[in-house]
Design an enzyme around this catalytic site. Structure first.
Site, mmCIF file in Angstrom:
data_model
loop_
_atom_site.group_PDB
_atom_site.id
_atom_site.type_symbol
_atom_site.label_atom_id
_atom_site.label_comp_id
_atom_site.label_asym_id
_atom_site.label_seq_id
_atom_site.Cartn_x
_atom_site.Cartn_y
_atom_site.Cartn_z
ATOM 1 N N PHE A 279 0.822 -1.226 0.000
ATOM 2 C CA PHE A 279 0.000 0.000 0.000
ATOM 3 C C PHE A 279 0.856 1.277 0.000
ATOM 4 C CE2 PHE A 279 -2.089 2.835 3.397
ATOM 5 C CZ PHE A 279 -2.652 3.691 2.464
ATOM 6 N N LEU B 267 6.163 -10.159 -2.721
ATOM 7 C CA LEU B 267 4.788 -10.415 -3.179
ATOM 8 C C LEU B 267 4.096 -11.434 -2.265
ATOM 9 C CD1 LEU B 267 5.196 -10.357 -7.084
ATOM 10 C CD2 LEU B 267 4.520 -8.506 -5.546
ATOM 11 N N ASP C 133 12.721 -11.897 -1.170
ATOM 12 C CA ASP C 133 12.541 -11.672 0.267
ATOM 13 C C ASP C 133 13.692 -10.819 0.798
ATOM 14 O OD1 ASP C 133 12.470 -12.182 3.178
ATOM 15 O OD2 ASP C 133 11.015 -13.718 2.641
ATOM 16 N N THR D 165 6.531 2.644 12.953
ATOM 17 C CA THR D 165 5.118 2.926 13.237
ATOM 18 C C THR D 165 4.960 3.528 14.636
ATOM 19 O OG1 THR D 165 3.018 1.809 13.755
ATOM 20 C CG2 THR D 165 4.979 0.453 13.880
ATOM 21 N N ASP D 166 3.914 4.328 14.806
ATOM 22 C CA ASP D 166 3.638 4.882 16.149
ATOM 23 C C ASP D 166 3.251 3.767 17.132
ATOM 24 O OD1 ASP D 166 1.074 4.331 15.161
ATOM 25 O OD2 ASP D 166 0.299 6.362 15.468
ATOM 26 N N GLU D 167 2.943 2.570 16.604
ATOM 27 C CA GLU D 167 2.509 1.483 17.484
ATOM 28 C C GLU D 167 3.642 0.972 18.369
ATOM 29 O OE1 GLU D 167 -0.154 -1.308 15.680
ATOM 30 O OE2 GLU D 167 -0.703 0.108 14.125
ATOM 31 N N TYR E 17 2.922 -7.666 16.253
ATOM 32 C CA TYR E 17 3.301 -6.807 15.113
ATOM 33 C C TYR E 17 4.196 -5.670 15.572
ATOM 34 C CZ TYR E 17 2.863 -2.749 12.026
ATOM 35 O OH TYR E 17 3.143 -1.623 11.274
ATOM 36 N N LYS F 28 8.220 -4.764 15.047
ATOM 37 C CA LYS F 28 8.630 -3.488 14.426
ATOM 38 C C LYS F 28 9.594 -2.746 15.350
ATOM 39 C CE LYS F 28 7.357 -1.581 11.142
ATOM 40 N NZ LYS F 28 7.849 -1.577 9.731
#
Ligand code: NAD
Ligand code: TYD
Length: 336
Positions: free
Chosen positions: A12, A36, A60, A124-126, A147, A151
């Site tokens: 995305f 992919l 990969d 990420t903010d996570e 997740y 990260k």
């Protein structure tokens, strides 16, 4: 910089970033490396495929030989490749560790070996966990889910490669992003496409969890600014300055698609679900970044219109991709 490797460029945000960079920097070569996975989709890159400055390699980020081969002719890596969905990483944490942590290390090794000018890691903010206040770059990392923990591990390895080996790294911590080509498992594209088909939308718990929402072009601009003007070794929050409870998003989507509230279903919550994210973007502001938060509703409406106009793109996934259907059946059966 002349040649950038963009990993995860068929996903995305990566595909939007590739398009943005090819338009903005006609003298750059963009080399996409993407495995992919279920989320990678060459349809996302159809309009740039013939651009002479674009090339694509399927593979990969854990494949050191392939990564070295590409990295020896490149100046920088921008790493988007990741298992990006919280819910999938709850069902299968191993895949998240493999891509979000191990894969980052393989890329770092190549960047070090070939003395790259930049290693830009998309985080990420996570990684901060949940907050009643606002996340600043110096805050502790307290990820609550497989997740976000993977990260966080990946970006700490990026930090170590700067501190130990002097690699010129940049980390951007992005907030929840929306726009065209968003895989229909995340809340906004899942709900839009369900509503188009008059199907119910599964809201976790009370739906009062808060996310900072940012349009994908704001995210791409933020990455571009930090890539070119950030200080090596630094971390930057890239957000929308736009906190919204999930129920507000749902209400807007119902309005734009003219659908009834009776399609809302409150379902069993996600385990470990972070209650609230909120991001201080003033450090990026110092580099000239400003999200277009006043355009949020307009951009959300444009995104709805994109899914209405591009049914073939998402129906191919929702109706024909076995991996999509298997995950949706398993995950949402557990939420009833
Ligand atoms: P996405 O799932 O749409 O795309 C991920 C891409 O990475 C896919 O094309 C996939 O094939 C590829 N990929 C996955 N594992 C790989 C591997 N081991 N080797 C090579 N390619 C691999 O994800 P997205 O939403 O575009 O997110 C991109 C990045 O941005 C991720 O690192 C994610 O953590 C981060 N991020 C996303 C958001 C968001 O709201 N979507 C917010 C902040 C940060
Ligand atoms: P999501 O799009 O998965 O992004 P993230 O978990 O990275 O924030 O979810 C955004 C919010 O929407 C989050 O609070 C979980 C919630 N959500 C639902 O309520 N129902 C759903 O079916 C999904 C996918 C998410």
């Amino acid at each position: 910089m002349q040649t950038l490797i963009v990993t995860g460029g068929a996903g995305f945000i990566g595909s939007n970033f590739v398009r943005y960079m090819l338009n903005k920097y006609p003298d750059y070569r963009i080399v996409v490396l993407d495995a992919l996975t279920y989320a990678g989709n060459l349809d996302n890159l159809a309009d740039v495929w013939k651009n002479p400055n674009f090339s694509f390699f399927k593979g990969d980020i854990n494949d050191a030989a392939l990564v070295d081969n590409l990295a020896q002719n490149a100046d920088a890596i921008v790493n988007f490749a990741a298992e990006s969905h919280n819910d999938r990483a709850i069902l299968n944490p191993q895949a998240a560790v493999q891509s979000n942590f191990n894969g980052v290390w393989t890329l770092l090794e190549a960047a070090r070996k070939f003395k790259h000018e930049r290693f830009h890691h998309i985080s990420t903010d996570e990684v901060y966990g949940t907050t009643d206040g606002i996340f600043r770059e110096g805050d502790p990392l307290e990820p609550n889910q497989p997740y976000s923990a993977a990260k966080a591990g990946g970006e700490l390895m990026v930090r170590a490669y700067h501190q130990t080996f002097g690699l010129p790294t940049i980390v951007t911590r992005g907030s929840n992003t929306f726009g065209p080509y968003h895989y229909p498992e995340k809340i906004i594209p899942l709900f839009i496409t369900n509503l188009i088909d008059d199907q119910p939308v599964p809201v976790y718990g009370d739906g009062m969890q808060v996310r900072d929402w940012m349009y994908v072009l704001d995210h791409c601009r933020g990455i571009d600014i930090a890539l070119h003007h950030g200080t090596p070794g630094e971390v930057y929050n890239v957000g929308g300055d736009n906190d919204r409870p999930n129920m507000e998003i749902v209400t807007l989507l119902l309005k734009f698609l003219n659908k009834p509230e009776s399609l809302i279903r409150h379902v069993k919550d996600r385990p470990g679900h972070d209650r609230r994210y909120s991001l201080d973007v003033s450090k990026m502001g110092g580099l000239g970044y400003r999200p277009e938060k006043e355009r949020f509703e307009e951009r959300l409406k444009e995104t709805v219109d994109w899914y209405v106009a591009n049914e073939a793109w998402w129906r191919k996934i929702k109706e024909k991709q076995a991996e999509y259907q298997a995950f949706m059946n398993q995950w949402y059966a557990e939420r009833k």
